[in-house]
Write a protein that holds these residues in place. Sequence first.
Motif, PDB file in Angstrom:
ATOM      1  N   GLY A 113       0.916  -1.409   0.025  1.00  0.00           N
ATOM      2  CA  GLY A 113       0.233   0.049   0.056  1.00  0.00           C
ATOM      3  C   GLY A 113       0.753   1.285   0.145  1.00  0.00           C
ATOM      4  O   GLY A 113       0.434   2.535  -0.226  1.00  0.00           O
ATOM      5  N   GLU A 116       1.166   3.186  -3.471  1.00  0.00           N
ATOM      6  CA  GLU A 116      -0.400   3.656  -4.002  1.00  0.00           C
ATOM      7  C   GLU A 116      -0.596   4.763  -2.952  1.00  0.00           C
ATOM      8  O   GLU A 116      -1.286   5.664  -3.690  1.00  0.00           O
ATOM      9  CB  GLU A 116      -1.412   2.452  -3.903  1.00  0.00           C
ATOM     10  CG  GLU A 116      -2.655   3.021  -4.114  1.00  0.00           C
ATOM     11  CD  GLU A 116      -2.967   3.479  -5.592  1.00  0.00           C
ATOM     12  OE1 GLU A 116      -3.868   4.325  -5.643  1.00  0.00           O
ATOM     13  OE2 GLU A 116      -2.184   3.388  -6.447  1.00  0.00           O
ATOM     14  N   THR A 117      -0.408   4.810  -1.794  1.00  0.00           N
ATOM     15  CA  THR A 117      -0.766   5.629  -0.782  1.00  0.00           C
ATOM     16  C   THR A 117      -0.048   7.056  -1.116  1.00  0.00           C
ATOM     17  O   THR A 117      -0.666   8.250  -1.304  1.00  0.00           O
ATOM     18  CB  THR A 117      -0.691   5.387   0.574  1.00  0.00           C
ATOM     19  OG1 THR A 117      -1.407   4.321   0.815  1.00  0.00           O
ATOM     20  CG2 THR A 117      -1.134   6.537   1.579  1.00  0.00           C
ATOM     21  N   ARG A 120      -1.427   8.607  -4.327  1.00  0.00           N
ATOM     22  CA  ARG A 120      -2.858   9.510  -4.008  1.00  0.00           C
ATOM     23  C   ARG A 120      -2.665  10.769  -3.172  1.00  0.00           C
ATOM     24  O   ARG A 120      -3.308  11.535  -3.803  1.00  0.00           O
ATOM     25  CB  ARG A 120      -3.615   8.438  -3.390  1.00  0.00           C
ATOM     26  CG  ARG A 120      -4.414   7.094  -4.067  1.00  0.00           C
ATOM     27  CD  ARG A 120      -4.874   6.319  -3.275  1.00  0.00           C
ATOM     28  NE  ARG A 120      -5.855   6.769  -2.558  1.00  0.00           N
ATOM     29  CZ  ARG A 120      -6.665   6.438  -1.404  1.00  0.00           C
ATOM     30  NH1 ARG A 120      -6.002   5.333  -0.703  1.00  0.00           N
ATOM     31  NH2 ARG A 120      -7.650   7.149  -0.983  1.00  0.00           N
ATOM     32  N   THR A 227      -3.543   0.808   8.405  1.00  0.00           N
ATOM     33  CA  THR A 227      -2.732   0.566   7.258  1.00  0.00           C
ATOM     34  C   THR A 227      -2.593   1.962   6.682  1.00  0.00           C
ATOM     35  O   THR A 227      -3.455   2.857   6.845  1.00  0.00           O
ATOM     36  CB  THR A 227      -3.354  -0.179   6.068  1.00  0.00           C
ATOM     37  OG1 THR A 227      -4.408   0.337   5.690  1.00  0.00           O
ATOM     38  CG2 THR A 227      -3.768  -1.792   6.902  1.00  0.00           C
ATOM     39  N   SER A 229      -3.183   2.914   3.598  1.00  0.00           N
ATOM     40  CA  SER A 229      -4.287   3.223   2.878  1.00  0.00           C
ATOM     41  C   SER A 229      -5.328   3.963   3.562  1.00  0.00           C
ATOM     42  O   SER A 229      -6.249   4.488   3.076  1.00  0.00           O
ATOM     43  CB  SER A 229      -4.786   1.920   2.081  1.00  0.00           C
ATOM     44  OG  SER A 229      -5.153   0.973   2.933  1.00  0.00           O
ATOM     45  N   HIS A 230      -5.177   3.780   4.765  1.00  0.00           N
ATOM     46  CA  HIS A 230      -6.391   4.624   5.528  1.00  0.00           C
ATOM     47  C   HIS A 230      -5.903   6.108   5.697  1.00  0.00           C
ATOM     48  O   HIS A 230      -6.878   7.122   6.132  1.00  0.00           O
ATOM     49  CB  HIS A 230      -6.456   3.859   6.896  1.00  0.00           C
ATOM     50  CG  HIS A 230      -7.276   2.792   7.316  1.00  0.00           C
ATOM     51  ND1 HIS A 230      -6.660   1.555   6.725  1.00  0.00           N
ATOM     52  CD2 HIS A 230      -8.356   2.376   7.776  1.00  0.00           C
ATOM     53  CE1 HIS A 230      -7.378   0.559   6.958  1.00  0.00           C
ATOM     54  NE2 HIS A 230      -8.586   1.241   7.630  1.00  0.00           N
TER      55      HIS A 230
END
Length: 238
Positions: A113, A116-117, A120, A227, A229-230
């Motif tokens: 992740g 990707e995080t 973003r 994680t 992604s949060h």
Amino acid sequence: MLRLRLLTWDVKDTLLRLRRPVAESYAAAARAHGVRARPEALGRAFREAYGAQSRRYPNYGSGRGLSSRQWWVEVVKQTFRLAGVHEDGILTLMAEELYCDFCSARNWEVLPGAGETLSRCRRRGFRMGVVSNFDKRLENILSQCNLRHHFEFVLTSEAAGFAKPDARIFEAALRLGGVPPEQAAHVGDDYTRDYRAARAAGMHGFLLRAAGQGEEPAVPPEHVLPTLSHLLALIEKG
């Protein structure tokens, strides 16, 4: 929603982790030179050697006349000595090789992740930098792991002359990012060096903590990341 402009990131065990324990890498290096050393003994020896060197020469010998390369070479040699390996020529060779090996993606992998995080966060317009208790190899490690392009700056404790939790490394990062502390947040996995230290410097903080890890005092749930992604959802809720 928090009015953030800058996100700073810890690296080890936040964005990257070692592919295998240090002791296994050291044992493999020894085998390549025909030297037998058990990983369990090397693991104990490494913790002892690293701890003693850190107490004697904090922050990779910064300000004490040592380069971080010299600092690490001595840690590696002392690790092998404590594990029963004493041939000086082999020790120097293995120490130099291991110093270089830990500068590459062969020994590091990106945590799930993380890429990707970071992508973003950049797409949302956040400025980003690294604040890490690491030596000068970090730029190259991040490049090899295809993460360096996400960051405007990479601030190591060796370069700053101060190590987390010293507030001065966060103050230096804020100067590099050109934002006041209330418009910045730091993301990391260590309660004392990352979360509490960033908050003491006036920044926001997010603590990466997987399920089942020990509960730390005084961390509101909206500051805890199960994680990476949060992260964006917590920023938008804050």
